[in-house]
Design a protein around this motif. Structure first.
Motif, PDB file in Angstrom:
ATOM      1  N   GLN A   1      11.978   7.818   2.345  1.00 50.97           N
ATOM      2  CA  GLN A   1      12.304   8.281   1.003  1.00 50.97           C
ATOM      3  C   GLN A   1      11.069   8.182   0.121  1.00 50.97           C
ATOM      4  O   GLN A   1      10.208   7.328   0.326  1.00 50.97           O
ATOM      5  N   ALA A   2      10.988   9.054  -0.860  1.00 50.41           N
ATOM      6  CA  ALA A   2       9.957   8.959  -1.887  1.00 50.41           C
ATOM      7  C   ALA A   2      10.459   8.077  -3.023  1.00 50.41           C
ATOM      8  O   ALA A   2      11.608   7.632  -3.025  1.00 50.41           O
ATOM      9  N   SER A   3       9.608   7.835  -3.976  1.00 47.80           N
ATOM     10  CA  SER A   3      10.013   7.085  -5.165  1.00 47.80           C
ATOM     11  C   SER A   3      10.846   7.981  -6.066  1.00 47.80           C
ATOM     12  O   SER A   3      10.492   9.144  -6.306  1.00 47.80           O
ATOM     13  N   GLY A   4      11.964   7.461  -6.540  1.00 45.50           N
ATOM     14  CA  GLY A   4      12.745   8.214  -7.510  1.00 45.50           C
ATOM     15  C   GLY A   4      12.041   8.236  -8.856  1.00 45.50           C
ATOM     16  O   GLY A   4      11.243   7.348  -9.174  1.00 45.50           O
ATOM     17  N   PRO A   5      12.317   9.242  -9.700  1.00 48.98           N
ATOM     18  CA  PRO A   5      11.613   9.335 -10.987  1.00 48.98           C
ATOM     19  C   PRO A   5      11.893   8.165 -11.927  1.00 48.98           C
ATOM     20  O   PRO A   5      11.025   7.798 -12.719  1.00 48.98           O
ATOM     21  N   ALA A   6      13.062   7.557 -11.850  1.00 50.10           N
ATOM     22  CA  ALA A   6      13.355   6.421 -12.738  1.00 50.10           C
ATOM     23  C   ALA A   6      12.478   5.225 -12.387  1.00 50.10           C
ATOM     24  O   ALA A   6      11.898   4.576 -13.271  1.00 50.10           O
ATOM     25  N   HIS A   7      12.367   4.914 -11.102  1.00 47.89           N
ATOM     26  CA  HIS A   7      11.499   3.810 -10.705  1.00 47.89           C
ATOM     27  C   HIS A   7      10.033   4.152 -10.991  1.00 47.89           C
ATOM     28  O   HIS A   7       9.252   3.295 -11.412  1.00 47.89           O
ATOM     29  N   ALA A   8       9.646   5.395 -10.735  1.00 49.77           N
ATOM     30  CA  ALA A   8       8.266   5.796 -11.005  1.00 49.77           C
ATOM     31  C   ALA A   8       7.945   5.659 -12.491  1.00 49.77           C
ATOM     32  O   ALA A   8       6.844   5.232 -12.868  1.00 49.77           O
ATOM     33  N   TRP A   9       8.907   6.005 -13.340  1.00 47.90           N
ATOM     34  CA  TRP A   9       8.713   5.883 -14.784  1.00 47.90           C
ATOM     35  C   TRP A   9       8.622   4.424 -15.201  1.00 47.90           C
ATOM     36  O   TRP A   9       7.779   4.057 -16.047  1.00 47.90           O
ATOM     37  N   ALA A  10       9.450   3.557 -14.628  1.00 44.28           N
ATOM     38  CA  ALA A  10       9.376   2.132 -14.949  1.00 44.28           C
ATOM     39  C   ALA A  10       8.011   1.561 -14.582  1.00 44.28           C
ATOM     40  O   ALA A  10       7.444   0.740 -15.320  1.00 44.28           O
ATOM     41  N   ARG A  11       7.481   2.002 -13.467  1.00 44.15           N
ATOM     42  CA  ARG A  11       6.159   1.512 -13.046  1.00 44.15           C
ATOM     43  C   ARG A  11       5.066   2.017 -13.980  1.00 44.15           C
ATOM     44  O   ARG A  11       4.135   1.273 -14.330  1.00 44.15           O
ATOM     45  N   THR A  12       5.148   3.269 -14.364  1.00 41.67           N
ATOM     46  CA  THR A  12       4.146   3.801 -15.289  1.00 41.67           C
ATOM     47  C   THR A  12       4.194   3.053 -16.615  1.00 41.67           C
ATOM     48  O   THR A  12       3.156   2.732 -17.212  1.00 41.67           O
ATOM     49  N   GLN A  13       5.386   2.731 -17.096  1.00 42.37           N
ATOM     50  CA  GLN A  13       5.514   1.988 -18.356  1.00 42.37           C
ATOM     51  C   GLN A  13       4.918   0.593 -18.228  1.00 42.37           C
ATOM     52  O   GLN A  13       4.257   0.100 -19.149  1.00 42.37           O
ATOM     53  N   ALA A  14       5.147  -0.062 -17.075  1.00 41.57           N
ATOM     54  CA  ALA A  14       4.553  -1.387 -16.861  1.00 41.57           C
ATOM     55  C   ALA A  14       3.029  -1.301 -16.833  1.00 41.57           C
ATOM     56  O   ALA A  14       2.326  -2.175 -17.356  1.00 41.57           O
TER      57      ALA A  14
ATOM     58  N   ALA B   1      -3.667  -4.150 -11.694  1.00 41.72           N
ATOM     59  CA  ALA B   1      -3.169  -5.512 -11.447  1.00 41.72           C
ATOM     60  C   ALA B   1      -1.830  -5.765 -12.136  1.00 41.72           C
ATOM     61  O   ALA B   1      -1.251  -6.844 -11.979  1.00 41.72           O
ATOM     62  N   ALA B   2      -1.298  -4.802 -12.865  1.00 41.67           N
ATOM     63  CA  ALA B   2      -0.001  -4.959 -13.526  1.00 41.67           C
ATOM     64  C   ALA B   2       1.075  -5.312 -12.512  1.00 41.67           C
ATOM     65  O   ALA B   2       1.024  -4.889 -11.358  1.00 41.67           O
ATOM     66  N   VAL B   3       2.063  -6.083 -12.932  1.00 39.34           N
ATOM     67  CA  VAL B   3       3.137  -6.512 -12.040  1.00 39.34           C
ATOM     68  C   VAL B   3       4.144  -5.379 -11.866  1.00 39.34           C
ATOM     69  O   VAL B   3       4.589  -4.762 -12.845  1.00 39.34           O
ATOM     70  N   ASP B   4       4.507  -5.102 -10.623  1.00 42.70           N
ATOM     71  CA  ASP B   4       5.465  -4.049 -10.340  1.00 42.70           C
ATOM     72  C   ASP B   4       6.864  -4.486 -10.778  1.00 42.70           C
ATOM     73  O   ASP B   4       7.348  -5.543 -10.356  1.00 42.70           O
ATOM     74  N   PRO B   5       7.542  -3.699 -11.620  1.00 39.44           N
ATOM     75  CA  PRO B   5       8.860  -4.122 -12.128  1.00 39.44           C
ATOM     76  C   PRO B   5       9.980  -4.002 -11.099  1.00 39.44           C
ATOM     77  O   PRO B   5      11.073  -4.528 -11.331  1.00 39.44           O
ATOM     78  N   ILE B   6       9.726  -3.353  -9.981  1.00 37.46           N
ATOM     79  CA  ILE B   6      10.744  -3.171  -8.958  1.00 37.46           C
ATOM     80  C   ILE B   6      10.534  -4.128  -7.790  1.00 37.46           C
ATOM     81  O   ILE B   6      11.446  -4.821  -7.359  1.00 37.46           O
TER      82      ILE B   6
END
Length: 516
Positions: free
Chosen positions: A240-253, A278-283
């Motif tokens: 599976q690829a990354s869903g847009p919601a998780h991808a957006w959460a990562r970009t915001q972090a 080095a930002a922490v991954d929110p997922i």
């Protein structure tokens, strides 16, 4: 496509010959003293083959689609690698956003040669890595395998996969720019590899770890259709690829760590942008993950969920893994193994697996099936089968269930002779395929067994590139329910479903692709 068998060509040493031969340009042979040239690029000769390093295939503004580099123009030297994509750490190599370069190794510069082409994508997930690693230099594979080898660098991490579309539709492609780079590189191969003696109708893509995942993703991208005719993935898969919601959460972090907005991200110095990685991954926790995004345009479906992407079922494919994948990144001499015993084994396994099963029950099952194994053996078997291997099983099974043209599966079992604690670990198949047994970073050794296994694996991969079938007659294709698997070792052999009980154990719960 239609495949034809090609034997190694006899190279003509003199200009004498038939009138037809005299009427055509003579091939430039690897033994000539002249500097090799193809198109406007001048390369160099290395150990009997021609090498062209640092050919720019495209340019790209930050967070924009790549634009193809013109083929014609002023003469250029192609004698050293281009810079690699900026990343947090990878030795002392030159890094730059201007990183869209590829490299070519060829035994012969002759447009009539029509050798099969093998295009390699590097590992490092979607965040790090490059094809300048000596393990993946293509000279020996080109010479011994009689093929044209191309290796490709592209945009990684936030530069290649940050999901910025929610800010502005100008960034609609941002979640898959690294993939679009690879597509443009394959378009370059189709248009220009003939000048290097390659056959644009016989292009095989192969990649290890993240490189294999990139290939699996391309197999579901409409723009990649028809750009390659066979594929091989080595310990790399993308169910599976990354869903847009998780991808957006990562970009915001990522933006929060940099204390900026999208305009600041677009214009800030690359050194500062790199610090934000080095930002922490929110997922997932750990460093922020970037990877392909299900954007419904460039990537309109998951590569292997709920089934294998139909567009690539006609592409013959090798899927491989190594027996002890996790020994490469769960250091047997490190803190995660210190003091390991039966009392703490389950707790140590828990954070390393991607399938949600009770680790106490898992340990019980391993002790039941393999009572002679030590806690360390169970630890590495369970973390490999519950983390690094399931994606390959799913991909192979889905291709078989969908009636794909042909799929072959392998497992590398040969333990490293250089490090007895390493076993057969992640990346250990690379030097066997490339023939780079003595390169820095290789754990294969250079003994007779290593050389023989390298010949066998190289024969299989180049066979797939030439004919659409591995060059090993005994390697039967992967079908259900038998699951024929080539076990590469000192004595290579085909075994049906070699880790059946482990496969069945870990299939009792869903596999979650890291990053999704």
């Amino acid at each position: 496509m239609t495949y034809a068998n090609f034997t190694r060509r006899t190279l003509v040493a003199t200009a004498a010959g038939s009138a037809a031969a005299l009427a055509s340009p003579l091939p430039v042979l690897a033994r000539t003293a002249r500097a090799p040239r193809a198109g406007r690029y001048t390369g160099l000769t290395e150990n009997g083959v021609f090498a062209f390093k640092g050919i720019r295939y495209a340019r790209a503004e930050r967070f924009a689609q790549p634009v193809a580099e013109p083929w014609d123009g002023p003469a250029l030297q192609a004698t050293s690698f281009g810079p690699i994509c900026p990343q947090r750490a990878l030795g002392d190599e030159a890094q730059a956003e201007d990183c869209l370069y590829l490299n070519v190794w060829t035994p012969e510069i002759n447009p009539r040669a029509k050798r099969a082409v093998m295009v390699y994508f590097h590992g490092g997930a979607y965040t790090t890595g490059s094809v300048t690693d000596p393990l993946t230099h293509g000279g020996r594979l080109a010479a011994d395998g009689d093929v044209v080898v191309v290796t490709v660098n592209h945009r990684l991490n936030a530069l290649g996969y940050a999901w910025l579309k929610p800010f502005d539709t100008r960034y609609s492609d941002s979640g898959n720019l690294g993939q679009l780079d690879l597509i443009l590189a394959l378009q370059w191969v189709r248009a220009h590899v003939e000048a290097f003696g390659g056959d644009p109708a016989r292009v095989m893509v192969f990649g290890q770890s993240g490189g294999g995942a990139k290939i699996a993703t391309l197999m579901a991208m409409p723009a990649a259709r028809g750009l390659f005719h066979s594929a091989a993935t080595m310990s790399g898969q993308q169910v599976q690829a990354s869903g847009p919601a998780h991808a957006w959460a990562r970009t915001q972090a990522f933006l929060a760590a940099l204390k900026t907005d999208v305009e600041g991200l677009r214009t800030m110095p690359i050194e500062r942008l790199r610090e934000g990685l080095a930002a922490v991954d929110p997922i997932l926790g750990g460093s922020v993950y970037f990877g392909p995004v299900l954007d419904m345009t460039n990537l309109p479906r998951h590569p292997f969920w709920p089934d294998a992407a139909p567009q690539s079922l006609s592409v013959p494919m090798i899927l491989g893994n190594v027996r002890d994948e996790t020994r490469a990144f769960l250091d047997p001499r490190g803190p995660k193994l210190k003091g390991l015993d039966w009392s703490n084994l389950a707790a140590r396994i828990q954070p390393e697996i991607k399938i949600d099963l009770d680790p106490v029950w898992v340990v019980e099952q391993y002790r039941l099936h393999e009572p002679a194994w030590t806690p360390e053996q169970v630890y590495y078997a369970a973390t490999t089968a519950g983390r690094s291997w399931p994606g390959q099983v799913i991909e192979a099974d889905e291709r078989a269930a969908a009636g794909a043209t042909a799929t072959w599966v392998y497992q590398l079992d040969r333990s490293s002779p250089r490090d007895p604690l390493r076993g057969a670990a992640h990346t250990d198949d690379i030097p066997y395929v490339f023939g780079t047994l003595d390169a820095p970073g290789s754990y294969s050794g250079t003994d007779a067994v290593a050389r023989g296994l390298s010949t066998t694996m190289m024969t299989a991969f180049t066979g797939l590139a030439r004919t659409g079938s591995p060059g090993l007659a005994e390697w039967s294709s992967y079908r259900l329910p038998n699951r024929a698997t080539m076990v590469f070792d000192a004595r290579s052999r085909v075994v049906n479903d070699p880790r059946r009980w482990e496969r069945e154990l870990w299939a009792k719960a869903p596999y979650v692709q890291p990053g999704v």
